[in-house]
Motif scaffolding. Sequence first.
Motif, short mmCIF file in Angstrom:
data_model
loop_
_atom_site.label_atom_id
_atom_site.label_comp_id
_atom_site.label_asym_id
_atom_site.label_seq_id
_atom_site.Cartn_x
_atom_site.Cartn_y
_atom_site.Cartn_z
N GLU A 1 -12.21 -9.89 4.91
CA GLU A 1 -11.95 -8.60 5.35
C GLU A 1 -12.92 -7.83 4.83
OE1 GLU A 1 -9.88 -8.16 7.96
OE2 GLU A 1 -9.74 -9.86 8.07
N ALA A 2 -13.50 -7.80 3.68
CA ALA A 2 -14.40 -6.83 3.10
C ALA A 2 -15.68 -7.10 3.72
CB ALA A 2 -14.48 -7.06 1.65
N TRP B 1 -6.04 -9.44 -5.95
CA TRP B 1 -6.03 -10.40 -5.17
C TRP B 1 -6.88 -9.92 -3.72
CZ3 TRP B 1 -4.57 -9.70 0.30
CH2 TRP B 1 -4.35 -11.19 0.85
N MET B 2 -6.86 -8.56 -3.51
CA MET B 2 -7.69 -8.04 -2.40
C MET B 2 -9.17 -8.27 -2.46
SD MET B 2 -5.88 -4.34 -1.47
CE MET B 2 -7.34 -3.99 -0.32
N SER C 1 -4.04 -3.49 10.84
CA SER C 1 -3.41 -3.98 9.55
C SER C 1 -4.18 -5.12 9.04
CB SER C 1 -1.98 -4.30 9.69
OG SER C 1 -1.76 -5.06 10.88
N SER C 2 -5.21 -5.15 8.63
CA SER C 2 -6.33 -6.07 8.70
C SER C 2 -6.19 -7.33 7.92
CB SER C 2 -7.47 -5.52 8.34
OG SER C 2 -7.50 -4.96 7.17
N PHE C 3 -5.79 -7.49 7.05
CA PHE C 3 -5.95 -9.08 6.18
C PHE C 3 -4.54 -9.60 5.72
CE2 PHE C 3 -5.37 -7.45 1.92
CZ PHE C 3 -5.75 -6.03 2.03
N GLY C 4 -4.85 -10.82 5.51
CA GLY C 4 -3.82 -11.79 5.08
C GLY C 4 -3.26 -11.74 3.96
N THR C 5 -2.38 -12.85 3.48
CA THR C 5 -1.43 -12.61 2.27
C THR C 5 -1.48 -13.78 1.42
OG1 THR C 5 0.57 -12.79 1.53
CG2 THR C 5 0.24 -13.18 3.94
N HIS D 1 -11.77 -3.29 10.15
CA HIS D 1 -11.25 -4.33 9.18
C HIS D 1 -11.88 -3.84 7.85
CE1 HIS D 1 -9.20 -7.71 11.39
NE2 HIS D 1 -9.59 -6.71 12.48
N ALA D 2 -13.10 -3.57 7.85
CA ALA D 2 -13.76 -3.58 6.54
C ALA D 2 -13.44 -2.09 5.82
CB ALA D 2 -15.22 -3.63 6.52
N ILE D 3 -13.37 -1.28 6.87
CA ILE D 3 -13.18 0.28 6.48
C ILE D 3 -11.49 0.40 5.85
CG2 ILE D 3 -13.10 2.61 7.01
CD1 ILE D 3 -15.87 1.40 7.25
N CYS D 4 -10.70 -0.39 6.65
CA CYS D 4 -9.29 -0.30 6.31
C CYS D 4 -9.17 -1.15 4.60
CB CYS D 4 -8.33 -1.39 7.15
SG CYS D 4 -8.18 -0.34 8.78
N TRP D 5 -9.85 -2.05 4.54
CA TRP D 5 -9.79 -2.86 3.46
C TRP D 5 -10.36 -1.94 2.30
CZ3 TRP D 5 -13.80 -3.87 -0.20
CH2 TRP D 5 -13.58 -4.85 -1.21
N ALA D 6 -11.37 -1.31 2.58
CA ALA D 6 -11.79 -0.34 1.47
C ALA D 6 -11.10 0.94 1.05
CB ALA D 6 -13.34 0.37 1.89
N LEU D 7 -10.49 1.31 2.00
CA LEU D 7 -9.27 2.52 1.77
C LEU D 7 -8.22 2.09 0.88
CD1 LEU D 7 -8.22 5.33 2.27
CD2 LEU D 7 -7.31 4.46 4.48
#
Length: 413
Positions: free
Chosen positions: A242-243, A232-233, A36-40, A249-255
Amino acid sequence: MRIHKHVSRREGHRRVCVDGDDFLRYKKDAPGNERSSFGTRMPLQSPRINRRLFCGGLTAALAQGAVASSLFTASKTAPGYTLVASVDRKRILSAAARYLPLAPQTITAFPSGRNPGGVHDYFSEGDYFWPNPANPDGPYIELDGKSNPDNFQGHRKVLIALSIQMPALTAAWRLTGKRVYAEHAAAHLRAWFIDTLQLVEVARAASLIEGTFLAAQEREALHAWFREYLRWMQTSSKGTTEAAATNNHAICWALQVAEFARLVQDEAAREAMRVRYKTVLVGQIAADGGFPRELQRTKPYSYSIFNLDVMATLCETLRAPEKDLFRFTTDDGRGICKAAAFLFPYLEDKQRWPYAKDVEHFEALPVRAPSLLFCGLACERPEFLTLWKRLNPDPTDPEIIRNYPIRQPLLWL
């Protein structure tokens, strides 16, 4: 809305809380926490979107008796729809029958005494972080792959429940056309308004029901929120970090970028993800089809399946005429079909797995991997589809559930 951060002695357990009318922002559990890869931290700008704006006209919209949107029928002739509808019909309708009587629940029903924020603040603690025996009062340490059962997971659990129930209700509506299912799915949207990888499929479900079950003002509010989050992403330091990752992480970000951009009709962002897949992400696949970064982990089997599932879903959401990422290969032959072919024998027979066993939950896998369906159809591998039909579509192990990105493939075909 206030956004505030709190770092306790659990160094690495960064808790990012968002305060406001029922609005939440996704947080980073801990550095290195996978999936659930990235911050906020995303400053919310105008228009201010609150529960009143989002829900204001929903009752009236539902009373209008609008005909089903074109999305209800448009893709029912797509390859694979008939297969999934026939295989999953009983499963979908049984699940929807269970979920119809259940009122939507949000994080407000699950408070934590360790939460530094308020009742509307999403809070959880990193799975792999434990007290340091050598320094019990100091920063926590990471034990990769070993989940700490004492960490607070109440908010994550209710979020996962949303990601199971709302898409199932939408799938039942898509199968039957019965408004009662979509109306209850819309009730979940009214109660929740947050984002994470868990909500990729919720966004997909929302795109199917919004045209009929949300009024124009509500759709505008929904899209505005996701559009801000998408920005924001793409621009924040945490998002761009994350990208740039070289693992799942990068695949989750892209999806997430691709699917949220689909919801808000940002074709430029989706095209950027197609380019990124071809020039960057496909590089995670080795010449033999494996994912080397995932195979190095303490859960190589789980991470390999997870990364393949997310990558296959990315290829599926980005499919368009003349833009089929399933058909793309590098000059040396790497591509999603090769990655699926690499993992298939080990999904078919786990005893053949030649790498280390996962330190946890190895016995609970495999389950019905969406990559088998998407790649089986697109790569023309009927043996993938045969295995997909045979595997369990509804795991009960909480760890497997939370890392199961697609539970209702009917929504994707």
